[in-house]
Design a protein around this motif. Structure first.
Motif, PDB file in Angstrom:
ATOM      1  N   ARG A   2       0.821  -1.205   0.000  1.00 33.36           N
ATOM      2  CA  ARG A   2       0.000   0.000   0.000  1.00 33.36           C
ATOM      3  C   ARG A   2       0.865   1.270   0.000  1.00 33.36           C
ATOM      4  O   ARG A   2       0.547   2.233  -0.693  1.00 33.36           O
ATOM      5  CB  ARG A   2      -0.914  -0.013   1.233  1.00 33.36           C
ATOM      6  CG  ARG A   2      -1.977   1.052   1.164  1.00 33.36           C
ATOM      7  CD  ARG A   2      -2.995   0.879   2.260  1.00 33.36           C
ATOM      8  NE  ARG A   2      -3.774  -0.350   2.097  1.00 33.36           N
ATOM      9  CZ  ARG A   2      -4.457  -0.917   3.100  1.00 33.36           C
ATOM     10  NH1 ARG A   2      -4.438  -0.403   4.295  1.00 33.36           N
ATOM     11  NH2 ARG A   2      -5.145  -2.022   2.877  1.00 33.36           N
ATOM     12  N   THR A   3       1.975   1.229   0.740  1.00 34.26           N
ATOM     13  CA  THR A   3       2.856   2.411   0.772  1.00 34.26           C
ATOM     14  C   THR A   3       3.444   2.670  -0.605  1.00 34.26           C
ATOM     15  O   THR A   3       3.515   3.822  -1.053  1.00 34.26           O
ATOM     16  CB  THR A   3       3.989   2.202   1.784  1.00 34.26           C
ATOM     17  OG1 THR A   3       3.442   1.585   2.939  1.00 34.26           O
ATOM     18  CG2 THR A   3       4.632   3.496   2.156  1.00 34.26           C
ATOM     19  N   GLU A   4       3.875   1.591  -1.277  1.00 30.40           N
ATOM     20  CA  GLU A   4       4.428   1.750  -2.623  1.00 30.40           C
ATOM     21  C   GLU A   4       3.413   2.431  -3.521  1.00 30.40           C
ATOM     22  O   GLU A   4       3.736   3.370  -4.262  1.00 30.40           O
ATOM     23  CB  GLU A   4       4.783   0.377  -3.223  1.00 30.40           C
ATOM     24  CG  GLU A   4       6.007  -0.287  -2.628  1.00 30.40           C
ATOM     25  CD  GLU A   4       5.667  -1.164  -1.443  1.00 30.40           C
ATOM     26  OE1 GLU A   4       4.692  -0.844  -0.724  1.00 30.40           O
ATOM     27  OE2 GLU A   4       6.367  -2.164  -1.214  1.00 30.40           O
ATOM     28  N   ARG A   6       0.896   4.298  -2.639  1.00 28.94           N
ATOM     29  CA  ARG A   6       0.661   5.695  -2.244  1.00 28.94           C
ATOM     30  C   ARG A   6       1.761   6.619  -2.752  1.00 28.94           C
ATOM     31  O   ARG A   6       1.486   7.737  -3.195  1.00 28.94           O
ATOM     32  CB  ARG A   6       0.603   5.787  -0.718  1.00 28.94           C
ATOM     33  CG  ARG A   6      -0.781   5.518  -0.197  1.00 28.94           C
ATOM     34  CD  ARG A   6      -0.824   5.745   1.286  1.00 28.94           C
ATOM     35  NE  ARG A   6      -2.024   5.116   1.838  1.00 28.94           N
ATOM     36  CZ  ARG A   6      -2.169   4.817   3.106  1.00 28.94           C
ATOM     37  NH1 ARG A   6      -1.191   5.045   3.948  1.00 28.94           N
ATOM     38  NH2 ARG A   6      -3.277   4.265   3.537  1.00 28.94           N
ATOM     39  N   VAL A   7       3.017   6.152  -2.662  1.00 24.73           N
ATOM     40  CA  VAL A   7       4.127   6.987  -3.127  1.00 24.73           C
ATOM     41  C   VAL A   7       3.936   7.345  -4.596  1.00 24.73           C
ATOM     42  O   VAL A   7       3.973   8.515  -4.998  1.00 24.73           O
ATOM     43  CB  VAL A   7       5.470   6.258  -2.915  1.00 24.73           C
ATOM     44  CG1 VAL A   7       6.579   6.935  -3.695  1.00 24.73           C
ATOM     45  CG2 VAL A   7       5.819   6.210  -1.440  1.00 24.73           C
ATOM     46  N   ASP A  62       5.715  -6.110   4.674  1.00 24.16           N
ATOM     47  CA  ASP A  62       4.816  -5.005   4.995  1.00 24.16           C
ATOM     48  C   ASP A  62       4.309  -5.092   6.431  1.00 24.16           C
ATOM     49  O   ASP A  62       3.548  -4.235   6.877  1.00 24.16           O
ATOM     50  CB  ASP A  62       3.608  -5.017   4.038  1.00 24.16           C
ATOM     51  CG  ASP A  62       4.034  -4.783   2.610  1.00 24.16           C
ATOM     52  OD1 ASP A  62       5.006  -4.044   2.409  1.00 24.16           O
ATOM     53  OD2 ASP A  62       3.400  -5.358   1.695  1.00 24.16           O
TER      54      ASP A  62
ATOM     55  N   THR B 199       9.520  -2.705   6.580  1.00 24.02           N
ATOM     56  CA  THR B 199       8.456  -1.955   5.915  1.00 24.02           C
ATOM     57  C   THR B 199       9.066  -0.756   5.193  1.00 24.02           C
ATOM     58  O   THR B 199      10.225  -0.422   5.410  1.00 24.02           O
ATOM     59  CB  THR B 199       7.417  -1.458   6.928  1.00 24.02           C
ATOM     60  OG1 THR B 199       8.097  -0.622   7.866  1.00 24.02           O
ATOM     61  CG2 THR B 199       6.783  -2.603   7.680  1.00 24.02           C
ATOM     62  N   MET B 200       8.265  -0.123   4.335  1.00 25.82           N
ATOM     63  CA  MET B 200       8.790   1.017   3.578  1.00 25.82           C
ATOM     64  C   MET B 200       9.330   2.088   4.522  1.00 25.82           C
ATOM     65  O   MET B 200      10.355   2.703   4.264  1.00 25.82           O
ATOM     66  CB  MET B 200       7.692   1.619   2.697  1.00 25.82           C
ATOM     67  CG  MET B 200       7.328   0.781   1.491  1.00 25.82           C
ATOM     68  SD  MET B 200       8.620   0.692   0.262  1.00 25.82           S
ATOM     69  CE  MET B 200       8.281   2.161  -0.684  1.00 25.82           C
ATOM     70  N   PHE B 201       8.610   2.305   5.642  1.00 25.09           N
ATOM     71  CA  PHE B 201       9.049   3.367   6.552  1.00 25.09           C
ATOM     72  C   PHE B 201      10.051   2.864   7.592  1.00 25.09           C
ATOM     73  O   PHE B 201      10.191   3.449   8.661  1.00 25.09           O
ATOM     74  CB  PHE B 201       7.848   4.060   7.182  1.00 25.09           C
ATOM     75  CG  PHE B 201       7.206   5.003   6.216  1.00 25.09           C
ATOM     76  CD1 PHE B 201       7.813   6.212   5.936  1.00 25.09           C
ATOM     77  CD2 PHE B 201       6.041   4.666   5.550  1.00 25.09           C
ATOM     78  CE1 PHE B 201       7.257   7.089   5.015  1.00 25.09           C
ATOM     79  CE2 PHE B 201       5.481   5.540   4.631  1.00 25.09           C
ATOM     80  CZ  PHE B 201       6.082   6.746   4.361  1.00 25.09           C
ATOM     81  N   TRP B 208      15.766   4.929   0.539  1.00 18.82           N
ATOM     82  CA  TRP B 208      14.640   5.790   0.145  1.00 18.82           C
ATOM     83  C   TRP B 208      15.066   6.751  -0.957  1.00 18.82           C
ATOM     84  O   TRP B 208      14.352   6.942  -1.944  1.00 18.82           O
ATOM     85  CB  TRP B 208      14.138   6.599   1.346  1.00 18.82           C
ATOM     86  CG  TRP B 208      12.880   6.052   1.918  1.00 18.82           C
ATOM     87  CD1 TRP B 208      12.746   5.412   3.107  1.00 18.82           C
ATOM     88  CD2 TRP B 208      11.561   6.101   1.343  1.00 18.82           C
ATOM     89  NE1 TRP B 208      11.438   5.054   3.300  1.00 18.82           N
ATOM     90  CE2 TRP B 208      10.695   5.471   2.234  1.00 18.82           C
ATOM     91  CE3 TRP B 208      11.052   6.610   0.147  1.00 18.82           C
ATOM     92  CZ2 TRP B 208       9.330   5.324   1.991  1.00 18.82           C
ATOM     93  CZ3 TRP B 208       9.697   6.471  -0.100  1.00 18.82           C
ATOM     94  CH2 TRP B 208       8.853   5.830   0.810  1.00 18.82           C
ATOM     95  N   LYS B 292      10.987  10.713   9.059  1.00 24.22           N
ATOM     96  CA  LYS B 292       9.898  10.849   8.092  1.00 24.22           C
ATOM     97  C   LYS B 292       9.957  12.181   7.353  1.00 24.22           C
ATOM     98  O   LYS B 292       9.609  12.269   6.180  1.00 24.22           O
ATOM     99  CB  LYS B 292       8.545  10.695   8.788  1.00 24.22           C
ATOM    100  CG  LYS B 292       8.199   9.239   9.020  1.00 24.22           C
ATOM    101  CD  LYS B 292       6.720   9.052   9.254  1.00 24.22           C
ATOM    102  CE  LYS B 292       6.400   7.562   9.251  1.00 24.22           C
ATOM    103  NZ  LYS B 292       5.043   7.263   9.679  1.00 24.22           N
TER     104      LYS B 292
END
Lengths: 130, 561
Positions: A2-4, A6-7, A62, B199-201, B208, B292
């Motif tokens: 979902r983050t991918e 959204r980016v 994720d 995770t992405m964050f 990034w 962030k």
């Protein structure tokens, strides 16, 4: 996933707004078209990820609480070694030199390309050397 | 057989022994991202030395008003190829091909890049593209001589009929495709090959930044490739896309070129921003301040970069000045956020002034000068006054020399991980001071020269006392930078297999410091649980228990002060 999504989608939305402002204000076509292309390039993979993110369970990467063992299983197929990237690189080199030194270089260039494409495809099917 | 890689259910035994050909055949057939990345690194550093040699000749020529070291025609070739080599063949490939290729997969716990054979192809296209472009010096008529931006009509077949120009176009086509393939590879790797819990964050800032870089590559490079094909068609197939004679529009080339060219500036800069972020956090013994916010700033820079291209074209009179001025000034905001976050990361940290950290601080100072003068140039009235003068030259040299400082910092920081051996710190610090002082001595006189009206791209200039001594100072700076490059080469030779590094010499934060130096085939024997953006630190310092990222227990913060 979902983050991918959204980016990419938020980049696409930003480009769309920017393009609308730019095109209406400047009435210059080249930039307007190029930003539209950028917008579509963000929406295409972005929508794909968004579509999948609603249909699949979160992957271990994720999940903020995932343990290393949750990644067990097949990660993917990785070639050991392969000569075909080198062959295809040299083929491209020869074809670019054809731009400068004469069309006849396209003969070895295209020949090498064909050889490399066939070889790489076969390697993908059979599995290559280590 | 190919390796069907499985992550085992227990924590041990992820990596495995490498087998296969050795020697030159290993280099030709490898698909290992670390070997490819090392090839990229070596090739890019060689390109930096070649481009630097061109720069030294240019500065030697300019040290006296009527320099006779090179002819006027040779001077045109030299500044063209200096810019082309540095931008296309050094800075870009070093940014997203060299260290990114090696570090990004390890930082996210991946066994390799997503498409290893495509990755190898990228390298071969980059190498052959470099050879193609540089071979222009060996053909009749010499290398390309229309400036690295190849403005039409200077690059038309009438003004530059020689095959050096065609070799330049061909070399760029190859390196352009190389960049596109690397962009695809980086995106796929980051989206699909992260370790469980990453995770992405929780991705390191370097990764990034490389993700945003990869997206920008995919947005920008196809435009350049298309433009080059149009340029070639104009030169040889009789089309009139850019020539007035046949109803074309010359300024369209500038639009296309800079639509690639300005995102390219961020494609070059963002990876080095990432490197510096990692270095500053590790050597201040603190997590990145405003993690962030840093990501948001990177994404904002990426988003804005598509709408600023025509600030290079203010003086053409064909662009919408207010739009591009506003967009360009807006970029200062996320860049400023990054600046404050870097300072905030260092604030009250236990700073370890290693060579890598010195290079990172040198980057901050130099980039600040380049960034602030960029704000001047984003204002059309000031740009009209300084366009095509040495002020612009000084501005972008401040920026790219900052990137060189960042690149050197990256080599000192990740070199031990890649090779297993440290570089000598004493020679490294000497190198830093030559490079940093040289950069300022080199760029600051050029700002003044620009304000005093000296145009760029001149091989000879009128005898004028207020220009003469400033040019001399710039040449002194260039010599100091040259000495720093020699010191780097000396350091590599001197430190060759001399100082074993160990797995984690800097007490690093991110996953690459969890594996061995150099990492095994497929990178990891085991992975730690990933609970924050610095899993290796969490594993080595269980007393600083990581909660959710960005929220640490007061005790952990206290001990970092």
């Amino acid at each position: 996933m979902r983050t991918e999504a959204r980016v990419l989608l938020s980049l696409g939305v930003f480009f769309a707004i920017m393009d609308a402002v730019y095109w209406i204000w400047s009435k210059e076509d080249a930039g307007g078209v190029m930003i539209i292309a950028g917008t579509l390039l963000c929406f295409l993979p972005g929508l794909y990820y968004f579509w999948w993110s609603r249909r699949m369970r979160p992957r271990p990467e994720d999940d903020p609480h995932a343990e290393p063992a949750q990644g067990a299983g097949v990660v993917g197929t990785f070639p050991g070694t392969s000569i075909w990237p080198f062959t295809l690189g040299m083929a491209s080199f020869v074809m670019v030199l054809a731009l400068v030194f004469g069309v006849w270089l396209l003969v070895p260039g295209l020949g090498l390309t064909f050889w490399a494409v066939v070889g790489a495809t076969g390697e993908s099917r059979r599995g290559g050397q280590h | 057989m190919t390796d069907v890689l499985e992550r085992p259910a227990h924590a041990e035994g992820h990596g495995h022994e490498e087998h296969g050909p050795t020697g030159i055949l290993k280099w030709l057939t490898t698909t290992d991202h670390k070997v490819i990345g090392l090839s990229y690194t070596v090739t890019a550093v060689v390109m930096m030395v070649i481009g630097g040699a061109f720069a030294e000749i240019i500065r030697a020529q300019l040290s006296s008003p009527n320099g006779t070291l090179v002819s006027l025609a040779q001077y045109n070739e030299l500044f063209t190829m200096h810019g082309s080599v540095m931008i296309y063949l050094f800075a870009g490939p070093f940014a997203f091909g060299a260290l990114a290729n090696i570090i990004v997969p390890i930082q996210i716990g991946a066994p390799d890049m997503a498409f290893p054979r495509l990755n190898a192809l990228s390298y071969w296209l980059y190498l052959t593209g470099s050879i193609t472009m540089l071979s222009g010096f060996f053909v009749a008529g010499g290398a390309a001589n229309f400036g690295w931006v190849a403005y039409v009509p200077l690059s038309s077949s009438v003004a530059t009929p020689g095959s050096g120009a065609d070799l330049w176009i061909g070399g760029l086509l190859l390196t352009g495709f190389s960049a596109i393939f690397t962009g695809v590879n980086l995106c796929a790797t980051i989206f699909y090959l992260r370790a469980p819990g990453m995770t992405m964050f929780r991705m390191p800032i370097f990764t990034w930044n490389l993700l945003v870089t990869a997206i920008l590559i995919l947005l920008a490079f196809p435009v350049l490739t298309a433009g080059l094909i149009m340029l070639y068609a104009d030169r040889h197939f009789g089309t009139h896309i850019f020539s007035v004679a046949g109803g074309g529009v010359p300024v369209l080339w500038q639009n296309i070129f800079w639509f690639w060219g300005h995102p390219e500036v961020y494609i070059l800069a963002l990876p080095f921003f990432g490197m510096v972020t990692e270095i500053i956090a590790v050597f201040s013994k603190k997590p990145v301040f405003g993690y962030k916010g840093m990501i948001f700033a990177t994404l904002t820079i990426g988003a804005l970069s598509l709408g600023v291209w025509a600030h290079h074209m203010f003086t053409t009179g064909t662009v919408l000045l207010p739009f591009f001025s506003i967009m360009s000034l807006l970029i200062a905001v996320p860049t400023g956020i990054k600046m404050f976050n870097w300072v905030g990361t260092m604030w009250r940290g236990q700073i370890w002034f290693s060579t890598a950290m010195l290079m990172a601080i040198g980057f901050l100072v130099t980039f600040l000068v380049g960034g602030l003068t960029g704000i001047y140039l984003a204002s059309p009235p000031l740009d009209f006054f300084t366009h095509d003068t040495y002020f612009v030259v000084a501005h972008f040299h401040s920026v790219v020399m900052a990137l060189v400082l960042g690149a050197m910092g990256g080599l000192y920081y990740w070199g031990p991980k890649i090779t297993g051996y440290m570089l000598n710190e004493r020679i490294g610090k000497a190198q830093f001071w030559f490079l940093f002082v040289g950069t300022q001595v080199f760029t600051l006189p050029m700002y003044l020269l620009g304000l005093r009206g000296m145009p760029r791209r001149m091989a000879v200039y009128p005898k004028h006392p207020s220009w003469q001594y400033l040019n001399d100072w710039a040449t002194v700076g260039a010599v100091l930078i040259g000495i720093s490059t020699i010191l780097f080469v000396v350091n590599v030779v001197y430190s060759w297999k001399r100082y074993p590094a160990g797995d984690n010499p800097w007490d690093g934060h991110t996953l690459e410091w969890f594996t061995t130096s150099p990492p095994p085939h497929h990178n990891f024997y085991r992975l730690p649980p990933i609970r924050s953006e610095r899993p290796t630190w969490d594993y080595n310092h269980p007393e600083h228990k990581a909660l959710e990222h960005g929220h640490r227990e007061p005790a952990a913060e206290g001990s970092a002060k």
